[in-house]
Write an enzyme that holds these catalytic residues in place. Structure first.
Site, PDB file in Angstrom:
ATOM      1  N   ASP A  27     -12.505 -10.180  -0.605  1.00  0.00           N
ATOM      2  CA  ASP A  27     -13.836 -10.272   0.010  1.00  0.00           C
ATOM      3  C   ASP A  27     -14.730  -9.269  -0.699  1.00  0.00           C
ATOM      4  OD1 ASP A  27     -13.033  -7.832   1.227  1.00  0.00           O
ATOM      5  OD2 ASP A  27     -12.595  -8.806   3.127  1.00  0.00           O
ATOM      6  N   GLU A  33       0.811  -1.223   0.000  1.00  0.00           N
ATOM      7  CA  GLU A  33       0.000   0.000   0.000  1.00  0.00           C
ATOM      8  C   GLU A  33       0.846   1.275   0.000  1.00  0.00           C
ATOM      9  OE1 GLU A  33      -2.861  -0.411   3.180  1.00  0.00           O
ATOM     10  OE2 GLU A  33      -3.619  -2.301   2.378  1.00  0.00           O
ATOM     11  N   ASN A  49       1.819  -5.093  -3.193  1.00  0.00           N
ATOM     12  CA  ASN A  49       0.453  -5.470  -2.818  1.00  0.00           C
ATOM     13  C   ASN A  49      -0.347  -4.216  -2.472  1.00  0.00           C
ATOM     14  OD1 ASN A  49      -1.416  -7.723  -2.151  1.00  0.00           O
ATOM     15  ND2 ASN A  49      -1.324  -6.876  -0.082  1.00  0.00           N
ATOM     16  N   HIS A 105     -10.527  -6.275  -2.245  1.00  0.00           N
ATOM     17  CA  HIS A 105     -11.572  -5.886  -1.298  1.00  0.00           C
ATOM     18  C   HIS A 105     -12.616  -5.082  -2.075  1.00  0.00           C
ATOM     19  CE1 HIS A 105      -9.398  -7.274   2.201  1.00  0.00           C
ATOM     20  NE2 HIS A 105      -8.350  -6.545   1.881  1.00  0.00           N
ATOM     21  N   GLU A 144      -6.388 -10.778  -1.145  1.00  0.00           N
ATOM     22  CA  GLU A 144      -7.201 -10.497   0.056  1.00  0.00           C
ATOM     23  C   GLU A 144      -8.669 -10.345  -0.313  1.00  0.00           C
ATOM     24  OE1 GLU A 144      -5.666  -7.220   2.405  1.00  0.00           O
ATOM     25  OE2 GLU A 144      -3.592  -7.641   1.836  1.00  0.00           O
TER      26      GLU A 144
END
Length: 356
Positions: A275, A167, A208, A244, A273
């Site tokens: 979801d 990030e 990432n 996400h 990651e």
């Protein structure tokens, strides 16, 4: 973590054909006579992973059994982060990370390491030392090098992929104004990759971030950075799109094209990651949309040979991070709080079964 609205009629239309079968089994436990997700993923030459809550792994038998049965890759949700592994300077706590690595080894799973360099979840002794000036730039660089080297060496040969730098860009593609950029300049990114590679030459090393699934200013900043670093010989070997998503913002555009441009640089890609949250309460339509989003990311991965792993950020709403961060939102994972599978589980299963 926001997406602009993008039409998803084609994606939804294709996936909704599956929901009749999915809905019929929505509250059945996975497994049984069916092959686990990991078996289907093996056939598709893919790692299907989950982030792991170590407290749940220790205390919840159903969670532990499902983690071992359904996934062939695991990521530490928190226990490999700096604030956990070195809570006091020079004092280490590897207990949680060691336990996850043992769990994975015993079940034939690979491990994704998460995360070495981040602006968040740093130990208090580090942030306070930088803030009060007792840790200057030269010392901070040495501290970062020691951290990266120590953690990667400890798990040398036991981690398949590392999220090395996490990030580092804002939504507009500008660099995040973290303590690392402020004190060390842009060189900290290349340094971290070189240190990690020296500590474990066989681990694949990833950038990432979130909101980089499709082509946009942020993902293009990563593409430009990766292209430059690789031209300089820096061992940046992978690009991780977190995944996400939220159904109220639309599905990101050009996902497959985004993965493909990193692949053309010679890099691996991964969804790290995943979801898909929604505004609560859940109704009859939202789970089908959620299923389409999971399937859309998975299909993009399966359609790109460089995409080697697809990791969900937890698989049950019982332990999801989403409600604690996004007020009024949740139901973001493949299973409900009682471990009943949702249409999203069926969509992932169908996608893995279809293969590459």
């Amino acid at each position: 973590m926001k997406y602009f609205r993008i039409p998803v009629v084609g994606l939804l239309g294709a996936t909704l054909l599956l929901t009749g079968i999915q809905a019929a089994s929505a509250h059945e436990a996975p497994g049984g006579a069916q092959a686990p997700l990991r078996t289907l993923a093996d056939r598709a030459d893919l790692r299907i992973g989950t982030a792991v809550d170590m407290a749940a792994l220790a205390d919840d038998t159903t969670y532990r059994r499902t983690t071992g049965r359904e996934f062939n890759s695991v990521t530490a949700e928190n226990v490999m982060k700096w604030e956990v592994v070195e809570p006091a300077r020079g004092t280490y706590d590897w207990s949680g990370a060691d336990a996850l690595v043992r769990f994975a080894r015993d079940r034939g799973q690979v491990v994704r390491g998460h995360t070495l360099v981040w602006h968040s979840q740093l130990p208090g002794w580090l942030t306070s030392g930088v803030a009060d000036g007792s840790i200057d730039a030269a010392e901070l660089r040495g501290i970062l090098r020691k951290h990266v080297t120590t953690e990667v060496k400890r798990y040398r040969g036991q981690i398949q992929q590392w999220d090395v730098v996490n990030e580092v860009f804002e939504e507009d593609g500008s660099l995040r104004d973290s303590i690392w950029l402020q004190k060390l300049g842009l060189s900290y990114i290349a340094d971290a990759f070189r240190w990690a590679h020296a500590a474990d030459p066989k681990a694949k090393l990833f950038l990432n971030d979130y909101n980089v699934e499709g082509i946009n200013a942020k993902s293009t900043a990563y593409y430009d950075l990766a292209k430059r670093l690789r031209a300089e010989g820096v061992p940046v070997q992978g690009f991780g799109a977190q995944g996400h998503l939220a159904i109220q913002y639309g599905f990101p555009g050009d996902v497959a094209a985004n993965l493909d441009r990193f692949a053309k640089l010679g890099m691996q890609t991964a969804f790290t990651e995943v979801d898909v949250r929604m505004i609560l309460p859940v109704d009859e339509e939202k789970p089908a949309t959620q299923a389409a989003y999971f399937r859309g990311l998975l299909d993009a991965c399966l359609g790109t040979r460089s995409c080697k792993s697809f990791t969900v950020w937890g698989f049950t709403d019982k332990y999801s991070w989403v409600p604690g961060v996004f007020e009024g939102q949740g139901a973001a994972t493949l299973m409900d709080e009682g471990f009943g599978v949702k249409p999203a589980w069926g969509a992932v299963r169908e996608g893995l079964a279809a293969g590459r």
